[in-house]
Motif scaffolding. Structure first.
Motif, mmCIF file in Angstrom:
data_model
loop_
_atom_site.group_PDB
_atom_site.id
_atom_site.type_symbol
_atom_site.label_atom_id
_atom_site.label_comp_id
_atom_site.label_asym_id
_atom_site.label_seq_id
_atom_site.Cartn_x
_atom_site.Cartn_y
_atom_site.Cartn_z
ATOM 1 N N ASN A 91 -2.756 -16.850 -10.962
ATOM 2 C CA ASN A 91 -3.490 -18.052 -10.909
ATOM 3 C C ASN A 91 -4.084 -18.229 -12.036
ATOM 4 N N TRP A 92 -4.018 -19.580 -12.778
ATOM 5 C CA TRP A 92 -5.288 -19.824 -13.962
ATOM 6 C C TRP A 92 -6.263 -20.640 -13.409
ATOM 7 N N ILE A 93 -7.750 -20.290 -13.581
ATOM 8 C CA ILE A 93 -8.616 -20.802 -13.188
ATOM 9 C C ILE A 93 -9.500 -21.561 -14.424
ATOM 10 N N VAL A 94 -9.511 -22.884 -14.307
ATOM 11 C CA VAL A 94 -9.849 -23.600 -15.178
ATOM 12 C C VAL A 94 -10.973 -24.361 -15.318
ATOM 13 N N ASP A 95 -11.900 -24.481 -16.053
ATOM 14 C CA ASP A 95 -13.047 -25.647 -16.316
ATOM 15 C C ASP A 95 -13.004 -26.056 -17.758
ATOM 16 N N PRO A 96 -12.202 -27.343 -17.570
ATOM 17 C CA PRO A 96 -11.880 -28.286 -18.777
ATOM 18 C C PRO A 96 -13.175 -28.591 -19.597
ATOM 19 N N ILE A 97 -14.439 -28.713 -19.126
ATOM 20 C CA ILE A 97 -15.544 -28.768 -19.860
ATOM 21 C C ILE A 97 -16.680 -28.176 -19.020
ATOM 22 N N ASP A 98 -17.025 -26.740 -19.563
ATOM 23 C CA ASP A 98 -18.396 -26.235 -18.648
ATOM 24 C C ASP A 98 -19.464 -26.871 -19.626
ATOM 25 N N GLY A 99 -20.533 -27.447 -19.087
ATOM 26 C CA GLY A 99 -21.645 -27.830 -19.512
ATOM 27 C C GLY A 99 -21.559 -29.524 -19.634
ATOM 28 N N THR A 100 -21.088 -30.041 -18.713
ATOM 29 C CA THR A 100 -20.628 -31.389 -18.812
ATOM 30 C C THR A 100 -21.972 -32.292 -19.055
ATOM 31 N N THR A 101 -22.943 -31.687 -18.678
ATOM 32 C CA THR A 101 -24.292 -32.625 -18.676
ATOM 33 C C THR A 101 -24.602 -32.356 -20.104
ATOM 34 N N ASN A 102 -24.491 -31.375 -20.586
ATOM 35 C CA ASN A 102 -24.762 -31.296 -22.253
ATOM 36 C C ASN A 102 -23.879 -32.271 -22.962
ATOM 37 N N PHE A 103 -22.527 -32.082 -22.647
ATOM 38 C CA PHE A 103 -21.691 -32.915 -23.354
ATOM 39 C C PHE A 103 -21.854 -34.382 -23.272
ATOM 40 N N VAL A 104 -22.405 -34.765 -22.075
ATOM 41 C CA VAL A 104 -22.783 -36.468 -22.044
ATOM 42 C C VAL A 104 -24.002 -36.683 -22.823
ATOM 43 N N TYR A 105 -24.841 -35.706 -22.970
ATOM 44 C CA TYR A 105 -26.417 -36.147 -23.586
ATOM 45 C C TYR A 105 -26.112 -35.600 -25.102
ATOM 46 N N GLY A 106 -24.973 -35.071 -25.642
ATOM 47 C CA GLY A 106 -24.862 -34.825 -26.725
ATOM 48 C C GLY A 106 -25.891 -33.487 -27.212
ATOM 49 N N PHE A 107 -26.014 -32.826 -26.236
ATOM 50 C CA PHE A 107 -26.685 -31.475 -26.381
ATOM 51 C C PHE A 107 -25.859 -30.303 -26.393
ATOM 52 N N GLY A 108 -25.947 -29.699 -27.705
ATOM 53 C CA GLY A 108 -24.933 -28.855 -27.955
ATOM 54 C C GLY A 108 -24.460 -27.650 -27.570
ATOM 55 N N SER A 109 -24.157 -27.605 -26.005
ATOM 56 C CA SER A 109 -23.745 -26.453 -25.495
ATOM 57 C C SER A 109 -22.647 -26.744 -24.562
ATOM 58 N N PHE A 110 -21.473 -26.952 -24.791
ATOM 59 C CA PHE A 110 -20.207 -26.933 -23.922
ATOM 60 C C PHE A 110 -18.971 -26.233 -24.434
ATOM 61 N N ALA A 111 -18.270 -25.781 -23.250
ATOM 62 C CA ALA A 111 -17.222 -24.972 -23.832
ATOM 63 C C ALA A 111 -15.805 -25.420 -22.876
ATOM 64 N N VAL A 112 -14.784 -24.915 -23.229
ATOM 65 C CA VAL A 112 -13.584 -24.867 -22.107
ATOM 66 C C VAL A 112 -13.369 -23.523 -21.799
ATOM 67 N N SER A 113 -13.074 -23.308 -20.389
ATOM 68 C CA SER A 113 -13.053 -21.908 -19.940
ATOM 69 C C SER A 113 -11.826 -21.810 -19.271
ATOM 70 N N ILE A 114 -10.899 -20.943 -19.419
ATOM 71 C CA ILE A 114 -9.577 -20.616 -18.882
ATOM 72 C C ILE A 114 -9.549 -19.013 -18.659
ATOM 73 N N ALA A 115 -9.068 -18.535 -17.523
ATOM 74 C CA ALA A 115 -8.906 -17.523 -17.133
ATOM 75 C C ALA A 115 -7.284 -17.363 -16.414
ATOM 76 N N ALA A 116 -6.804 -16.064 -16.422
ATOM 77 C CA ALA A 116 -5.841 -15.675 -15.665
ATOM 78 C C ALA A 116 -6.167 -14.555 -14.631
ATOM 79 N N VAL A 117 -5.843 -14.817 -13.417
ATOM 80 C CA VAL A 117 -6.254 -13.870 -12.451
ATOM 81 C C VAL A 117 -5.301 -13.525 -11.528
ATOM 82 N N ARG A 118 -4.920 -12.265 -11.045
ATOM 83 C CA ARG A 118 -4.145 -11.917 -10.310
ATOM 84 C C ARG A 118 -4.969 -11.109 -8.908
#
Ligand code: IPD
Ligand code: CA
Length: 275
Positions: A91-118
């Motif tokens: 299974n792929w566990i996906v956060d398309p934007i981690d740090g959405t509040t930062n993203f919305v406010y232009g506060f520079g800490s956000f990331a895309v996070s993707i993991a493969a889990v078995r």
């Protein structure tokens, strides 16, 4: 194919897709002429403080599309709601934007996070910060990297009183009340506290020695899956601490020398006696 070979392939897929999704998120941010338009874009999710934007959904759509192309038999569990059952066991566990509040406010800490889990075990993970162009990645048994740099802990940790500790807060106000109370004991006993607003990056920052430790209650799988593998593959250790009430399932990640003192402080802060 051995498990480790397999994990290396999964890591390449995770980094490739995270990089593409991160570029898309940045493009959307740059296209929005003003911060106000980013805020207008945001809709509320689980509470008035929990936001989702067009960029979250566009990033998730792209990631799911690429996973379907490259790994059609794998399942997907993603924060904005995409799910696909797994035929392969992965299974792929996906956060398309981690740090959405930062993203919305232009506060520079956000990331895309993707993991493969078995079977509940993370095999590979990527956390990509498009603003700093930093790709944190790991594969089970193959170590952790930030871009091309191998991540590892210092041989000896600083004492807890000199440790910079990251944490995060829930979107639910009753949980926040307890998280704030915990801090009144912790803050005077450590070097300082950082609340970066992106759990996946907090975990990578432990791996990269930018934080000495990190704890947070009630993370969702997409907040922690990739970042925790990166911290562990770098050589850090973790515990899932069951503190009372709203603080159940508190993830604690730090240097092996600091795990027991940090757990002790959290237990004390929650008003419990150590056994
Ligand atoms: C949140 C961030 C935040 C953490 C929250 C997460 P989101 O994720 O990682 O730092 O404190 O627990 O839910 O909503 O930005 O994807
Ligand atoms: Ca998110």
């Amino acid at each position: 194919m051995t498990v480790t070979d397999d994990a290396g392939v999964l890591r390449s897929i995770a980094t490739r897709i995270a990089s593409e999704a991160g570029a898309l998120v940045l493009e959307i941010a740059n296209e929005r002429a003003t911060l106000t338009s980013l805020r207008d874009d945001a809709v509320r999710k689980s509470s008035s403080t929990d936001l989702s934007t067009k960029a979250d959904r566009a990033s998730e759509q792209l990631i799911v599309l690429r996973l379907r192309e490259l790994r059609p038999d794998d399942g997907v569990i993603a924060e904005e709601g995409s799910t696909q059952p797994s035929m392969s066991g992965i299974n792929w566990i996906v956060d398309p934007i981690d740090g959405t509040t930062n993203f919305v406010y232009g506060f520079g800490s956000f990331a895309v996070s993707i993991a493969a889990v078995r079977d509940g075990v993370a095999l590979a993970g990527a956390v990509y910060d498009p603003l700093r162009n930093e790709m944190f990645s790991a594969a089970l048994g193959l170590g952790a990297h930030c871009n091309d740099v191998t991540l590892e802990p210092p041989p000896v940790a600083a004492p807890l009183a000199e440790a910079l500790i990251g944490t995060g807060f829930s979107y639910r106000s009753n949980k926040r009340f307890q998280q704030a109370k915990l801090l009144t004991t912790i803050l005077p006993r450590v070097r300082d506290i950082r609340r970066q607003g992106a759990a996946a990056l907090d975990l990578c920052y432990v791996a990269a020695q930018r934080l000495d430790g990190y704890y947070e209650a009630g993370l969702r799988p997409w907040d922690r899956a990739a970042g925790l593998l990166i911290a562990e593959e770098a050589g850090y250790v973790h515990d899932d601490l069951d503190l009372p009430d709203e603080l159940a399932e508190t993830l604690v990640v730090t240097h092996r020398d600091l795990l027991s003192p940090l757990l002790g402080l959290l237990i004390e802060a929650a008003g419990l006696h150590q056994v």
